[in-house]
Each structure stands twice: as structure tokens, then as C-alpha cells.
Write an enzyme that holds these catalytic residues in place. Structure first.
Site, PDB file in Angstrom:
ATOM      1  N   ASP A   7      63.296  -3.007 -11.036  1.00 16.18           N
ATOM      2  CA  ASP A   7      64.639  -2.601 -11.422  1.00 16.18           C
ATOM      3  C   ASP A   7      65.558  -3.821 -11.279  1.00 16.18           C
ATOM      4  OD1 ASP A   7      66.887  -0.894 -11.937  1.00 16.18           O
ATOM      5  OD2 ASP A   7      67.237  -0.768  -9.777  1.00 16.18           O
ATOM      6  N   GLU A   9      69.644  -3.562 -11.190  1.00 20.94           N
ATOM      7  CA  GLU A   9      70.847  -3.259 -10.420  1.00 20.94           C
ATOM      8  C   GLU A   9      70.499  -2.536  -9.123  1.00 20.94           C
ATOM      9  OE1 GLU A   9      74.308  -2.142 -13.300  1.00 20.94           O
ATOM     10  OE2 GLU A   9      72.434  -1.431 -14.167  1.00 20.94           O
ATOM     11  N   GLU A  15      75.363  -3.592  -8.719  1.00 23.48           N
ATOM     12  CA  GLU A  15      75.538  -2.619  -9.796  1.00 23.48           C
ATOM     13  C   GLU A  15      76.630  -3.133 -10.736  1.00 23.48           C
ATOM     14  OE1 GLU A  15      73.898   0.140 -10.442  1.00 23.48           O
ATOM     15  OE2 GLU A  15      72.710   0.385  -8.611  1.00 23.48           O
ATOM     16  N   ARG A  46      81.013   7.193 -17.858  1.00 28.08           N
ATOM     17  CA  ARG A  46      81.400   5.788 -18.041  1.00 28.08           C
ATOM     18  C   ARG A  46      82.126   5.576 -19.360  1.00 28.08           C
ATOM     19  NH1 ARG A  46      75.639   3.197 -15.966  1.00 28.08           N
ATOM     20  NH2 ARG A  46      76.157   3.145 -13.741  1.00 28.08           N
ATOM     21  N   SER A  90      64.936  -1.733 -16.631  1.00 28.93           N
ATOM     22  CA  SER A  90      66.234  -1.277 -16.140  1.00 28.93           C
ATOM     23  C   SER A  90      66.891  -0.284 -17.092  1.00 28.93           C
ATOM     24  CB  SER A  90      67.145  -2.497 -15.964  1.00 28.93           C
ATOM     25  OG  SER A  90      68.433  -2.119 -15.563  1.00 28.93           O
ATOM     26  N   ASP A  91      67.770   0.536 -16.516  1.00 29.20           N
ATOM     27  CA  ASP A  91      68.610   1.408 -17.332  1.00 29.20           C
ATOM     28  C   ASP A  91      69.965   0.758 -17.616  1.00 29.20           C
ATOM     29  OD1 ASP A  91      67.131   3.644 -18.068  1.00 29.20           O
ATOM     30  OD2 ASP A  91      67.423   4.627 -16.147  1.00 29.20           O
ATOM     31  N   LYS A 132      61.503   4.035 -18.135  1.00 29.00           N
ATOM     32  CA  LYS A 132      60.775   3.335 -17.071  1.00 29.00           C
ATOM     33  C   LYS A 132      59.345   3.867 -16.948  1.00 29.00           C
ATOM     34  CE  LYS A 132      64.856   1.910 -14.537  1.00 29.00           C
ATOM     35  NZ  LYS A 132      65.355   1.477 -13.238  1.00 29.00           N
ATOM     36  N   ASN A 154      66.425   7.005 -10.585  1.00 29.93           N
ATOM     37  CA  ASN A 154      65.832   6.738 -11.899  1.00 29.93           C
ATOM     38  C   ASN A 154      64.629   5.797 -11.826  1.00 29.93           C
ATOM     39  OD1 ASN A 154      67.481   4.500 -11.274  1.00 29.93           O
ATOM     40  ND2 ASN A 154      67.833   4.033 -13.418  1.00 29.93           N
TER      41      ASN A 154
END
Length: 195
Positions: A7, A9, A15, A46, A90-91, A132, A154
Site C-alpha cells: 500500500d 498511503e 495520507e 471527498r 493503492s486506492d 487490490k 482496504n
């Protein structure tokens, strides 16, 4: 040689959305998948926050260039090169992550895309659902062994598909997945991976 799926962040760097929120005083951007595990729900919040605060994408992009990886992250990844190929899974979004990835050593990253219109973030496009998990399945289908690391809800989808561990995970995440190894620093994880 194994593949380390890491991952970004919370694992290798701060983050990004939280950093943007702090920089531009947008408290709604402080939430991450640690707080809201559903990625689409998190991204809806967001996008709503960004629409309420007019900040150009160029301004955000210039700020993101100042974000540094965690201390020791680059050396940690480099130390694994004899036994692991590193892939960041990563997301996050290419448009935000690339300056940080460059500082880590330009490892391949698999993530999502932001949609930019008139110099504003208008929406986002996921690479796929359960990205992922599907990355690890893809590597496994090519007979690669993976070890996956992350810090949040996640990341569990890829850790459960392979060997894996949490690093820098908050107590809430660790207690939700007590059977998954957890580390609090790169040195101990490095020692485990190179044992």
C-alpha cells in the site's frame, strides 16, 4: 523472487487527502479508509468537499509535490531488492501519487484515475472493483508469490489473498483482524521479510 505488494498511503507515505485537507483547511478530507471502509462512500464525501471548496487542480498538484514519504520508507523498499520485486498497490490516484512514488524510487504503482475538468477535480474512475485483491490474483495466476503490506481495511482484501502483514495500522484495524501479523516499524518488518 517474490513480489511485495505495498500500500502507499499510511504505509509508505502520509495520507494524501488528509494532507490536502490540512493544507487548505478542509476538515471533511481528513477521513480515510480507516474511518470509512467503503471506498465509493469515502470518495463521494471527498468529491462533495472539493465542490464546496474551489481549489484548482494545479494548486493541489503543486502542494502534493511537497509531500514526503515516511522516514525510512525508501531505504526499507531498497533493502528488499534481492528477494522481492516491489509493486505499489493503492486506492490512491495517479494524478496525486506520482510525485511521492518518484521520491520512493519510482516503483510501479497500480491505482485509480481522477477526472480533471477546467483545472478542477470533477470525479474519479476506479481501475476495477476489488482492485487490490485482483492484483494479487493476477500475479498468482502467473505463478508469482506475493507478500502484501498495508495499514487499513482496504488492504485486507490483498493480504487475505496471499501472505501479508499490517504496518502502522491503528488499534481498531489490528483488533478487527487479530490473525494478521502487525508491525510498528520498518526494521522489524524488514527483518521478517529477509529472514
Amino acid at each position: 523472487m517474490k513480489i511485495l505488494c505495498s500500500d502507499l498511503e499510511g504505509t509508505l507515505a502520509p495520507e494524501i487527502w488528509q494532507e490536502i485537507g490540512d493544507e487548505f483547511s478542509i476538515p471533511e478530507l481528513k477521513y480515510t479508509t480507516r474511518d470509512i471502509p467503503d471506498f465509493d462512500e469515502l470518495m463521494y464525501a471527498r468529491m462533495k468537499a472539493l465542490k464546496s471548496n474551489t481549489i484548482s487542480f494545479d494548486t493541489i498538484k503543486d502542494f502534493v509535490k511537497t509531500i514526503k514519504p515516511f522516514k525510512g520508507a525508501k531505504n526499507f523498499l531498497f533493502s528488499l531488492k534481492e528477494k522481492y520485486q516491489v509493486v505499489i498497490v493503492s486506492d490512491t490516484f495517479y494524478e496525486l501519487a506520482m510525485p511521492i512514488v518518484e521520491k520512493l524510487g519510482n516503483y510501479p504503482i497500480l491505482c485509480h484515475h481522477l477526472e480533471i475538468k477546467n483545472d478542477s477535480i470533477s470525479s474519479y474512475k476506479k481501475r476495477q472493483d476489488l482492485p487490490k485483491k485482483n492484483v494479487v490474483r493476477g500475479f498468482s495466476s502467473m505463478n508469482f508469490e506475493c507478500f502484501c503490506i498495508g495499514d487499513s481495511h482496504n488492504d485486507i482484501q490483498m493480504i487475505e489473498e496471499s501472505e501479508g502483514a499490517l504496518i502502522f495500522a491503528p488499534e481498531e484495524v489490528k483488533s478487527s483482524y487479530p490473525d494478521i501479523m502487525s508491525f510498528t516499524n520498518y526494521k522489524d518488518l524488514q527483518d521478517f521479510l529477509l529472514r
